[in-house]
Scaffold this active site. Structure first.
Site, short mmCIF file in Angstrom:
data_model
loop_
_atom_site.label_atom_id
_atom_site.label_comp_id
_atom_site.label_asym_id
_atom_site.label_seq_id
_atom_site.Cartn_x
_atom_site.Cartn_y
_atom_site.Cartn_z
N ARG A 66 0.91 -1.24 -0.09
CA ARG A 66 -0.18 0.13 -0.07
C ARG A 66 0.90 1.14 -0.09
NH1 ARG A 66 -3.75 -3.18 3.44
NH2 ARG A 66 -2.58 -2.97 4.99
N PHE A 89 -11.18 -4.37 -5.93
CA PHE A 89 -11.41 -5.30 -4.85
C PHE A 89 -10.79 -4.54 -3.77
CE2 PHE A 89 -10.46 -7.94 -8.66
CZ PHE A 89 -11.47 -8.90 -8.47
N ASP A 92 -15.80 -2.50 -4.94
CA ASP A 92 -15.85 -3.69 -4.23
C ASP A 92 -17.26 -4.40 -4.28
OD1 ASP A 92 -13.50 -4.96 -1.86
OD2 ASP A 92 -15.89 -5.58 -1.75
N ASP A 130 -6.42 -6.65 -6.45
CA ASP A 130 -6.11 -7.22 -5.13
C ASP A 130 -7.32 -8.38 -5.05
OD1 ASP A 130 -4.72 -8.64 -3.04
OD2 ASP A 130 -5.53 -6.86 -1.66
N CYS A 177 -3.26 -14.02 -3.98
CA CYS A 177 -3.27 -14.42 -2.69
C CYS A 177 -3.61 -15.87 -2.59
CB CYS A 177 -3.72 -13.65 -1.71
SG CYS A 177 -5.65 -13.69 -1.93
N1 SAH Z 1 -6.74 -4.50 -1.09
C1 SAH Z 1 -7.50 -4.68 0.18
C2 SAH Z 1 -7.93 -6.44 0.46
C3 SAH Z 1 -8.74 -6.72 -0.62
S1 SAH Z 1 -9.58 -8.36 -0.14
C4 SAH Z 1 -6.74 -4.04 1.21
O1 SAH Z 1 -5.84 -3.69 1.01
O2 SAH Z 1 -7.21 -3.96 2.17
C5 SAH Z 1 -10.46 -8.73 -1.50
C6 SAH Z 1 -11.99 -7.79 -1.63
O3 SAH Z 1 -12.58 -8.43 -2.86
C7 SAH Z 1 -13.07 -8.24 -0.68
O4 SAH Z 1 -13.18 -6.89 -0.11
C8 SAH Z 1 -14.17 -8.57 -1.19
O5 SAH Z 1 -15.21 -7.90 -0.78
C9 SAH Z 1 -14.12 -8.12 -2.60
N2 SAH Z 1 -14.63 -8.97 -3.65
C10 SAH Z 1 -14.69 -10.52 -3.80
N3 SAH Z 1 -15.14 -10.72 -4.95
C11 SAH Z 1 -15.47 -9.52 -5.68
C12 SAH Z 1 -15.88 -9.29 -6.90
N4 SAH Z 1 -16.30 -10.16 -7.91
N5 SAH Z 1 -15.98 -8.03 -7.18
C13 SAH Z 1 -15.76 -7.05 -6.48
N6 SAH Z 1 -15.16 -7.17 -5.28
C14 SAH Z 1 -14.87 -8.49 -4.90
#
Ligand code: SAH
Length: 393
Positions: A208, A224, A246, A296, A336
């Site tokens: 980040r 995401f 998201d 992500d 991940c």
């Molecule tokens: N980058 C973030 C963590 C991401 S976790 C950080 O630094 O904190 C992954 C995220 O993807 C979650 O919030 C989940 O709600 C979202 N997610 C999962 N599938 C998704 C989709 N198909 N479209 C949009 N968001 C999604």
């Protein structure tokens, strides 16, 4: 004390101190050890291999606590392991007041994850071993960390494979009204009760920060986004605009709170509740272009069996991201998934670039931050892999 004897030739991984043994490698078990009981594991010829937690419901039947015959698995053992994990975190000069303080197998405590958010410690007991030692672990955590509270988030799906029901709630101490953390000068409110995992993705801390450095003057797309981690870093880093996507309304609501806590300019930030797979196409239809894109996504391939379907998903989002990137733009793309090797991930990205008719180069590689160590005996622990790609003009 029960003894677990392996089939001939199956002792090799234990001799290399790999922490797991699968049910197929076991020749016989004397008696019926309970879930989480400490068992003595021996090779087929009777040679001592290690002390382990027995997990009768799981394919991973054995998770080793230790390989030293003279070291008893008792309260003092858990105290030493926790002290060792804490000492390594103090040594690493981490930024902020939140860190992963126990990273399961890689810290010699299979199935136990502990994140610290300021005064509050959040623990996940993910397999039968730590489940059996839960009270001891909580006591020792309270004592060693001086935390105000230990909160449990053992509501992860993996518990099912262990035959364990999900469980969450306060175990010890008293919770503060809000759990706020600080990371490189940015404040985040962490919802330890209802947030994803233990509430926050600490593994991306350093990445980040890096995105913040790269975002100056950029039009940024953060896919995401969860509670806005990369978005806030980009806004703080001087991005011109940040679109954050998201599918979780709760995550986006938390992201807006975080944006307000940091007084980052609301006009530059756009929060979108949508499915990323669809929204990337929509952005293309709208003719939007970006200088910096972050992808992500959640684990598409939890295990090796899901790799093929996951590969298609990674290929798709990266293909669309490359199309949305301006020439010379940067794509920070992550996986991940434990089941996805760095090598395969790179090949998938090559396929995305090919299909997007884009030429791209790797300019940087990312991994989980330093409080997520990877034991050399447990390469499976190296789950977070990322690449910074530059779309060649
Ligand atoms: N980058 C973030 C963590 C991401 S976790 C950080 O630094 O904190 C992954 C995220 O993807 C979650 O919030 C989940 O709600 C979202 N997610 C999962 N599938 C998704 C989709 N198909 N479209 C949009 N968001 C999604």
């Amino acid at each position: 004390m029960h003894t677990v004897q392996l089939k001939p030739g199956r002792e090799k991984s234990a001799l290399h101190r790999h922490p797991w043994l699968f049910s197929g490698g076991i020749a016989q078990v004397d008696g019926e050890p309970e879930a989480g009981a400490t068992v003595r594991v021996v090779a087929h010829d009777g040679r001592f291999l290690g002390w382990a937690a027995y997990s009768p419901a799981s394919q991973i039947r054995i998770r080793f606590w230790g390989f030293d015959e003279g070291e008893a698995i008792d309260r003092a053992f858990f105290r030493r392991r926790l002290q060792r994990a804490l000492a390594s975190r103090s040594q690493l000069a981490l930024a902020g007041n939140a860190a992963r303080i126990v990273h399961a197998e890689s810290d010699g405590l299979p199935g136990l994850v502990v994140d610290r958010y300021g005064d509050v410690v959040v623990a996940q007991f993910l397999s039968a071993g730590p489940e059996a030692w839960r009270e001891v672990i909580v006591d020792e955590l309270m004592d060693l960390t001086g935390a105000a509270a230990v909160f449990e988030r053992s509501d992860a799906d993996v518990r099912e494979l262990e035959g364990l029901a999900p469980r969450a709630g306060l175990i010890a101490g008293k919770l503060p009204e809000e759990v706020d953390i600080e990371e490189y000068g940015i404040r985040y409110r962490v919802d330890i009760e209802a947030g994803q995992k233990t509430g926050f993705y600490l593994d991306q801390r350093a990445n980040r920060r890096r995105i913040g450095e790269l975002a100056t003057g950029a039009d940024v797309l953060n896919c995401f986004c969860y509670t806005g981690g990369f978005s806030l870093a980009a806004l703080r880093g001087g991005a011109r605009s940040v679109v954050s996507v998201d599918s979780s309304a709760e995550a986006l609501a938390a992201a807006r709170v975080n944006a307000a806590l940091n007084e980052v300019d609301g006009e530059r930030a756009e929060w979108v509740e949508a499915d990323v797979f669809q929204y990337l196409r929509k952005l293309r239809d709208m003719g939007r272009q970006f200088d910096l894109i972050v992808l992500d996504p959640p684990k598409f391939a939890p295990t090796a069996q899901h790799v093929e379907r996951a590969a298609r998903a990674y290929k798709d989002i990266n293909l669309w991201a490359l199309r949305l990137l301006k020439p010379g733009g940067l794509l920070a793309t992550f996986t991940c998934s434990g089941g996805m090797s760095a090598d395969l991930f790179q090949k998938i990205l090559a396929g995305s670039a090919w299909d997007a008719h884009a030429e791209a180069q790797i300019v940087e590689r990312f991994s989980a931050d330093v409080d997520h160590p990877v034991s050399l005996n447990f390469p499976e622990g190296d789950y977070l892999k990322g690449l910074l790609l530059r779309k060649v003009a």
